[in-house]
Design a protein around this motif. Structure first.
Motif, mmCIF file in Angstrom:
data_model
loop_
_atom_site.group_PDB
_atom_site.id
_atom_site.type_symbol
_atom_site.label_atom_id
_atom_site.label_comp_id
_atom_site.label_asym_id
_atom_site.label_seq_id
_atom_site.Cartn_x
_atom_site.Cartn_y
_atom_site.Cartn_z
ATOM 1 N N ASP A 1 2.676 22.063 18.677
ATOM 2 C CA ASP A 1 3.647 23.026 18.687
ATOM 3 C C ASP A 1 4.015 23.265 17.259
ATOM 4 O O ASP A 1 5.256 24.034 17.011
ATOM 5 N N SER A 2 3.919 22.637 16.159
ATOM 6 C CA SER A 2 4.182 22.907 14.881
ATOM 7 C C SER A 2 3.365 24.213 14.165
ATOM 8 O O SER A 2 3.797 24.316 13.331
ATOM 9 N N LEU B 1 -9.916 6.798 10.793
ATOM 10 C CA LEU B 1 -9.228 6.564 12.066
ATOM 11 C C LEU B 1 -8.505 7.659 12.557
ATOM 12 O O LEU B 1 -7.980 8.489 12.203
ATOM 13 N N LEU B 2 -8.999 8.032 13.982
ATOM 14 C CA LEU B 2 -8.673 9.467 14.731
ATOM 15 C C LEU B 2 -7.800 8.926 15.863
ATOM 16 O O LEU B 2 -8.406 8.283 16.847
ATOM 17 N N ILE B 3 -6.589 9.093 15.953
ATOM 18 C CA ILE B 3 -5.715 8.944 17.097
ATOM 19 C C ILE B 3 -5.543 10.295 18.064
ATOM 20 O O ILE B 3 -4.998 11.137 17.526
ATOM 21 N N LEU B 4 -6.007 9.958 19.385
ATOM 22 C CA LEU B 4 -5.785 11.255 20.203
ATOM 23 C C LEU B 4 -4.724 10.784 21.065
ATOM 24 O O LEU B 4 -4.987 10.050 22.011
ATOM 25 N N ASP B 5 -3.559 11.242 20.920
ATOM 26 C CA ASP B 5 -2.372 11.139 21.626
ATOM 27 C C ASP B 5 -2.151 11.926 22.864
ATOM 28 O O ASP B 5 -1.693 13.023 22.799
ATOM 29 N N GLU B 6 -2.645 11.517 24.139
ATOM 30 C CA GLU B 6 -2.627 12.047 25.268
ATOM 31 C C GLU B 6 -3.125 13.701 25.333
ATOM 32 O O GLU B 6 -2.284 14.588 25.534
ATOM 33 N N VAL C 1 0.831 -1.114 -0.038
ATOM 34 C CA VAL C 1 -0.090 -0.064 -0.007
ATOM 35 C C VAL C 1 0.952 1.176 -0.153
ATOM 36 O O VAL C 1 1.892 1.219 0.755
ATOM 37 N N ASP C 2 0.519 2.305 -0.656
ATOM 38 C CA ASP C 2 0.958 3.668 -0.649
ATOM 39 C C ASP C 2 0.960 4.200 0.740
ATOM 40 O O ASP C 2 -0.333 4.758 0.987
ATOM 41 N N LEU C 3 1.857 4.253 1.692
ATOM 42 C CA LEU C 3 1.472 4.846 3.031
ATOM 43 C C LEU C 3 1.184 6.390 2.967
ATOM 44 O O LEU C 3 0.461 6.801 3.971
ATOM 45 N N ARG C 4 1.672 7.029 2.091
ATOM 46 C CA ARG C 4 1.288 8.350 1.931
ATOM 47 C C ARG C 4 -0.126 8.853 1.524
ATOM 48 O O ARG C 4 -0.870 9.471 2.110
ATOM 49 N N GLU C 5 -0.613 7.825 0.777
ATOM 50 C CA GLU C 5 -2.026 7.962 0.864
ATOM 51 C C GLU C 5 -2.752 7.391 1.919
ATOM 52 O O GLU C 5 -4.005 7.580 2.178
ATOM 53 N N LEU C 6 -2.586 6.417 2.344
ATOM 54 C CA LEU C 6 -3.118 5.716 3.933
ATOM 55 C C LEU C 6 -3.236 6.668 4.808
ATOM 56 O O LEU C 6 -4.138 6.855 5.491
ATOM 57 N N ARG C 7 -2.336 7.406 5.054
ATOM 58 C CA ARG C 7 -2.109 8.639 6.003
ATOM 59 C C ARG C 7 -3.212 9.636 6.094
ATOM 60 O O ARG C 7 -3.367 10.245 6.834
ATOM 61 N N LYS C 8 -3.580 9.704 4.726
ATOM 62 C CA LYS C 8 -4.698 10.693 4.550
ATOM 63 C C LYS C 8 -5.915 10.417 5.035
ATOM 64 O O LYS C 8 -6.922 11.361 5.513
ATOM 65 N N SER C 9 -6.103 9.201 5.560
ATOM 66 C CA SER C 9 -7.234 8.485 6.137
ATOM 67 C C SER C 9 -7.226 8.590 7.566
ATOM 68 O O SER C 9 -7.935 7.791 8.092
ATOM 69 N N ILE C 10 -6.091 8.950 8.072
ATOM 70 C CA ILE C 10 -5.652 8.907 9.524
ATOM 71 C C ILE C 10 -5.324 10.127 10.168
ATOM 72 O O ILE C 10 -4.505 10.882 9.591
ATOM 73 N N GLY C 11 -6.252 10.563 11.282
ATOM 74 C CA GLY C 11 -5.940 11.625 11.706
ATOM 75 C C GLY C 11 -5.103 11.389 13.142
ATOM 76 O O GLY C 11 -5.588 10.732 13.809
ATOM 77 N N TRP C 12 -4.271 12.258 13.358
ATOM 78 C CA TRP C 12 -3.419 12.120 14.495
ATOM 79 C C TRP C 12 -3.180 13.743 15.142
ATOM 80 O O TRP C 12 -2.517 14.273 14.883
ATOM 81 N N VAL C 13 -3.649 13.296 16.407
ATOM 82 C CA VAL C 13 -3.590 14.622 17.247
ATOM 83 C C VAL C 13 -2.587 14.645 18.516
ATOM 84 O O VAL C 13 -2.834 13.585 19.371
ATOM 85 N N SER C 14 -1.540 15.339 18.404
ATOM 86 C CA SER C 14 -0.646 15.307 19.593
ATOM 87 C C SER C 14 -0.098 16.643 19.954
ATOM 88 O O SER C 14 0.035 17.556 19.032
#
Length: 269
Positions: free
Chosen positions: A92-93, A166-171, A74-87
């Motif tokens: 800070d960015s 998929l939404l990842i809420l990191d602490e 799988v093209d990971l760059r495309e897959l990451r578009k379907s994953i939200g990651w909040v940290s």
């Protein structure tokens, strides 16, 4: 139910030290998971692997599938578009001079500023998301003047702009006072109840933050899975005491687990 995440036989080593050891984990459609463990338990490493930023030790027969896509084909760059990651590191960015509405809209392009032209419907969508998370009042403010709790809602809104599955809420509650924490948890709980919303993974080492919408829990300790399953079977006196290394007692109230020490501790040298 379809698999959102399937992890099997995953090992990860850094400088001859095993960081993850024989990880097996399945997340299915309709489930929301809390990932619990002390600092250094391997939580962030596992999440980076799920996002395709790290790879398992070769030769172990490891399998990682996310949203039905098998790593290696799988093209990971495309897959990451379907994953939200909040940290916190992402927060800070963000430039403090950007307006909140621009920060949210930038999530559509996976950038940290708004460098592309946007359509009216993008702004309308951003406002709808901010409203659902109780942060509509911040829309025209500069990001840097917002409170920490407001910033977390804004970053979740930014992640939702890309319609992640998929939404990842990191602490996300790190650094929040009790009022801001409870306000954010209410917003997260409401988000989990929305039809066709993303599957959520909530990373924490504070058990009381696992709000009612979370159906399952994964407990990690020293790079291994201590237990995984429905939260009532996992968040127990015995399993938490083992996973967190303290004699703990669990009490349930308002759909959330609260922990206290069972006995007085001695100072360890």
């Amino acid at each position: 139910m379809g698999n959102i995440i399937h992890v099997e036989n995953v090992f990860f080593k850094r400088d001859e030290r095993m960081i993850l050891s024989d990880i097996h984990w399945d997340v299915n459609t309709g489930e929301h998971w809390a990932m619990i463990g002390l600092n250094g338990a391997g939580k962030t490493t596992l999440l980076k692997m799920i996002n395709g930023y790290m790879w398992p030790v070769a030769g172990t027969g490891a399998t990682i599938e996310v949203l039905g896509k098998r790593f290696g084909s799988v093209d990971l760059r495309e897959l990451r578009k379907s994953i939200g990651w909040v940290s916190t590191s992402l927060t800070d960015s963000i430039s403090p001079s950007h307006t909140v509405i621009d920060v949210v809209m930038s999530g559509k392009f996976a950038t940290f500023g708004l460098y592309d032209s946007v359509a009216n419907q993008d702004k309308e969508k951003a406002m709808v998301i901010l409203t659902k998370l109780g942060a509509k009042h911040t829309a025209e403010r500069r990001f840097g003047v917002c409170s920490q709790g407001e910033k977390q809602k804004i970053m979740i809104s930014r992640a939702l702009m890309a319609n992640p599955k998929l939404l990842i809420l990191d602490e996300p509650c790190t650094g929040l006072d009790i009022y801001s924490r409870e306000n954010l948890l209410l917003a997260i709980d409401a988000l989990g109840k929305q039809p066709n919303g993303p599957t959520m993974i909530y990373v924490t080492h504070h058990i009381e933050e696992v709000c009612p919408i979370f159906t399952h829990a994964l407990i990690m300790k020293e790079g291994q899975v201590v237990a995984a399953g429905t939260k009532d079977k996992v968040i127990t006196d015995t399993i938490l005491s083992d996973g967190l290394g303290l004699p703990l007692e669990v009490e349930w109230n308002l759909g959330r687990a609260w922990v206290k020490l069972r006995e007085e501790l001695e100072v360890r040298s």
